[in-house]
Design a protein around this motif. Sequence first.
Motif, PDB file in Angstrom:
ATOM      1  N   GLN A  85     -12.715  -4.165   2.364  1.00  0.00           N
ATOM      2  CA  GLN A  85     -12.385  -2.542   2.017  1.00  0.00           C
ATOM      3  C   GLN A  85     -10.970  -2.208   1.791  1.00  0.00           C
ATOM      4  O   GLN A  85     -10.985  -1.092   1.472  1.00  0.00           O
ATOM      5  CB  GLN A  85     -12.981  -1.794   3.227  1.00  0.00           C
ATOM      6  CG  GLN A  85     -14.602  -2.134   3.859  1.00  0.00           C
ATOM      7  CD  GLN A  85     -14.727  -1.420   5.228  1.00  0.00           C
ATOM      8  OE1 GLN A  85     -13.876  -0.559   5.517  1.00  0.00           O
ATOM      9  NE2 GLN A  85     -15.585  -2.103   5.971  1.00  0.00           N
ATOM     10  N   ASP A  86     -10.040  -3.122   1.901  1.00  0.00           N
ATOM     11  CA  ASP A  86      -8.723  -2.996   1.627  1.00  0.00           C
ATOM     12  C   ASP A  86      -8.413  -3.027   0.333  1.00  0.00           C
ATOM     13  O   ASP A  86      -8.601  -4.146  -0.410  1.00  0.00           O
ATOM     14  CB  ASP A  86      -7.893  -3.799   2.666  1.00  0.00           C
ATOM     15  CG  ASP A  86      -8.160  -5.240   2.359  1.00  0.00           C
ATOM     16  OD1 ASP A  86      -9.151  -5.762   2.062  1.00  0.00           O
ATOM     17  OD2 ASP A  86      -7.200  -5.845   2.108  1.00  0.00           O
ATOM     18  N   GLY A  87      -7.946  -1.976  -0.196  1.00  0.00           N
ATOM     19  CA  GLY A  87      -7.322  -2.071  -1.732  1.00  0.00           C
ATOM     20  C   GLY A  87      -8.419  -2.167  -2.720  1.00  0.00           C
ATOM     21  O   GLY A  87      -9.819  -2.071  -2.468  1.00  0.00           O
ATOM     22  N   LEU A  88      -8.214  -2.236  -4.030  1.00  0.00           N
ATOM     23  CA  LEU A  88      -8.907  -2.313  -5.052  1.00  0.00           C
ATOM     24  C   LEU A  88      -9.083  -3.911  -5.307  1.00  0.00           C
ATOM     25  O   LEU A  88      -8.432  -4.553  -5.959  1.00  0.00           O
ATOM     26  CB  LEU A  88      -8.381  -1.922  -6.308  1.00  0.00           C
ATOM     27  CG  LEU A  88      -9.441  -1.371  -7.488  1.00  0.00           C
ATOM     28  CD1 LEU A  88     -10.620  -0.408  -7.030  1.00  0.00           C
ATOM     29  CD2 LEU A  88      -8.540  -0.562  -8.570  1.00  0.00           C
ATOM     30  N   ASP A  89     -10.484  -4.435  -5.120  1.00  0.00           N
ATOM     31  CA  ASP A  89     -10.500  -5.968  -5.132  1.00  0.00           C
ATOM     32  C   ASP A  89     -11.263  -6.100  -6.216  1.00  0.00           C
ATOM     33  O   ASP A  89     -11.359  -7.184  -6.792  1.00  0.00           O
ATOM     34  CB  ASP A  89     -11.447  -6.548  -3.856  1.00  0.00           C
ATOM     35  CG  ASP A  89     -12.517  -5.761  -3.667  1.00  0.00           C
ATOM     36  OD1 ASP A  89     -13.019  -4.585  -4.384  1.00  0.00           O
ATOM     37  OD2 ASP A  89     -13.618  -6.249  -2.696  1.00  0.00           O
TER      38      ASP A  89
ATOM     39  N   ASP B 299      -5.558  -5.481 -10.378  1.00  0.00           N
ATOM     40  CA  ASP B 299      -4.461  -5.667 -10.181  1.00  0.00           C
ATOM     41  C   ASP B 299      -3.286  -4.398 -10.392  1.00  0.00           C
ATOM     42  O   ASP B 299      -2.002  -4.743 -10.194  1.00  0.00           O
ATOM     43  CB  ASP B 299      -3.740  -6.821 -10.816  1.00  0.00           C
ATOM     44  CG  ASP B 299      -4.020  -6.904 -12.257  1.00  0.00           C
ATOM     45  OD1 ASP B 299      -4.321  -5.971 -12.703  1.00  0.00           O
ATOM     46  OD2 ASP B 299      -3.449  -7.871 -12.734  1.00  0.00           O
ATOM     47  N   VAL B 300      -3.833  -3.596 -10.941  1.00  0.00           N
ATOM     48  CA  VAL B 300      -2.892  -2.169 -11.278  1.00  0.00           C
ATOM     49  C   VAL B 300      -2.261  -1.678 -10.180  1.00  0.00           C
ATOM     50  O   VAL B 300      -1.272  -1.091 -10.281  1.00  0.00           O
ATOM     51  CB  VAL B 300      -3.319  -1.448 -12.129  1.00  0.00           C
ATOM     52  CG1 VAL B 300      -4.661  -0.428 -11.253  1.00  0.00           C
ATOM     53  CG2 VAL B 300      -2.765  -0.424 -12.916  1.00  0.00           C
ATOM     54  N   LEU B 301      -2.905  -1.923  -8.934  1.00  0.00           N
ATOM     55  CA  LEU B 301      -2.340  -0.985  -7.871  1.00  0.00           C
ATOM     56  C   LEU B 301      -1.470  -2.203  -6.974  1.00  0.00           C
ATOM     57  O   LEU B 301      -1.603  -3.001  -6.538  1.00  0.00           O
ATOM     58  CB  LEU B 301      -3.270  -0.565  -6.916  1.00  0.00           C
ATOM     59  CG  LEU B 301      -4.349   0.751  -7.192  1.00  0.00           C
ATOM     60  CD1 LEU B 301      -5.178   1.006  -6.244  1.00  0.00           C
ATOM     61  CD2 LEU B 301      -3.286   1.819  -7.334  1.00  0.00           C
ATOM     62  N   ALA B 302      -0.261  -1.483  -6.941  1.00  0.00           N
ATOM     63  CA  ALA B 302       0.811  -2.116  -5.746  1.00  0.00           C
ATOM     64  C   ALA B 302       0.421  -1.736  -4.449  1.00  0.00           C
ATOM     65  O   ALA B 302      -0.424  -0.612  -4.175  1.00  0.00           O
ATOM     66  CB  ALA B 302       2.078  -1.901  -5.942  1.00  0.00           C
ATOM     67  N   PRO B 303       0.645  -2.330  -3.307  1.00  0.00           N
ATOM     68  CA  PRO B 303       0.544  -2.068  -2.003  1.00  0.00           C
ATOM     69  C   PRO B 303       1.048  -0.782  -1.686  1.00  0.00           C
ATOM     70  O   PRO B 303       2.136  -0.383  -1.963  1.00  0.00           O
ATOM     71  CB  PRO B 303       0.956  -3.376  -1.048  1.00  0.00           C
ATOM     72  CG  PRO B 303       1.154  -4.364  -1.929  1.00  0.00           C
ATOM     73  CD  PRO B 303       1.216  -3.874  -3.356  1.00  0.00           C
ATOM     74  N   PRO B 304       0.095  -0.015  -1.049  1.00  0.00           N
ATOM     75  CA  PRO B 304       0.580   1.410  -0.726  1.00  0.00           C
ATOM     76  C   PRO B 304       1.757   1.155   0.369  1.00  0.00           C
ATOM     77  O   PRO B 304       2.122   0.166   1.146  1.00  0.00           O
ATOM     78  CB  PRO B 304      -0.513   1.952   0.018  1.00  0.00           C
ATOM     79  CG  PRO B 304      -1.341   0.948   0.516  1.00  0.00           C
ATOM     80  CD  PRO B 304      -1.100  -0.129  -0.331  1.00  0.00           C
ATOM     81  N   LEU B 305       2.512   2.272   0.635  1.00  0.00           N
ATOM     82  CA  LEU B 305       3.708   2.293   1.622  1.00  0.00           C
ATOM     83  C   LEU B 305       3.532   3.278   2.494  1.00  0.00           C
ATOM     84  O   LEU B 305       2.968   4.676   2.115  1.00  0.00           O
ATOM     85  CB  LEU B 305       5.167   2.687   0.894  1.00  0.00           C
ATOM     86  CG  LEU B 305       5.455   1.504  -0.298  1.00  0.00           C
ATOM     87  CD1 LEU B 305       6.713   2.152  -0.934  1.00  0.00           C
ATOM     88  CD2 LEU B 305       5.585   0.166   0.476  1.00  0.00           C
ATOM     89  N   LEU B 306       3.796   3.067   3.956  1.00  0.00           N
ATOM     90  CA  LEU B 306       3.893   3.863   4.813  1.00  0.00           C
ATOM     91  C   LEU B 306       4.886   4.362   5.442  1.00  0.00           C
ATOM     92  O   LEU B 306       5.645   3.274   5.741  1.00  0.00           O
ATOM     93  CB  LEU B 306       2.849   4.049   5.814  1.00  0.00           C
ATOM     94  CG  LEU B 306       2.489   4.750   7.167  1.00  0.00           C
ATOM     95  CD1 LEU B 306       1.939   6.176   6.594  1.00  0.00           C
ATOM     96  CD2 LEU B 306       1.448   4.184   7.914  1.00  0.00           C
ATOM     97  N   PHE B 307       5.659   5.550   5.781  1.00  0.00           N
ATOM     98  CA  PHE B 307       6.942   5.637   6.327  1.00  0.00           C
ATOM     99  C   PHE B 307       6.816   6.830   7.292  1.00  0.00           C
ATOM    100  O   PHE B 307       6.184   7.734   7.006  1.00  0.00           O
ATOM    101  CB  PHE B 307       8.131   6.214   5.041  1.00  0.00           C
ATOM    102  CG  PHE B 307       8.239   5.414   4.189  1.00  0.00           C
ATOM    103  CD1 PHE B 307       9.211   4.418   4.092  1.00  0.00           C
ATOM    104  CD2 PHE B 307       7.660   5.602   2.705  1.00  0.00           C
ATOM    105  CE1 PHE B 307       9.509   3.539   3.119  1.00  0.00           C
ATOM    106  CE2 PHE B 307       7.774   4.676   1.880  1.00  0.00           C
ATOM    107  CZ  PHE B 307       8.780   3.750   1.842  1.00  0.00           C
TER     108      PHE B 307
END
Length: 177
Positions: A133-137, A105-113
Amino acid sequence: MISRQRSTALAAVGSLFLAAMLTSCSEGEQPSLKSEKPFSITSAKAKPFVPNVVDTTIVPATAVSVDDRGLNVTWALQSSSYASNGGTIITVKMTNNNDVILPADVLAPPLLFLNDGTEVPLLDAASAGIAGQDGLDLPLGAHATTNLRYAFDTAPGNLWNAAFEIGNVRFEGNLSA
């Protein structure tokens, strides 16, 4: 191959050892592995992971790898590709440089601009074909590496001048190269 003399000698030594063990117990006493000294089992408590508050590091999208001083991880932008049901999948490699486990849970969702500043929303991982496969589960072990994949609601062609931010690192430039 063991010679006949050696095998006979080994059998004799084994028999003598067994006889010595049996005669060392007094009559009616059962052999025991119990220790006279009391002992206790203790488990070492792992140090908890504590992130550092740092400014975001901005690097070109072509950077081979980038150290994230806040999380003490190394990021490597690996690829962008078409998602199976539309959109773009961005794959990043993450290496935990800590001596402790990195919680999931240390990672916030990434951002794309995009180049005009528009923030691109994440797509549902299952519908994008990257479920699981998405994120750190799961927690990431000390000094372990994993690939993380994120699906965004934009075509890869729109990433020619974009910014992808994950953890305390922001990759800028041509993310589709």
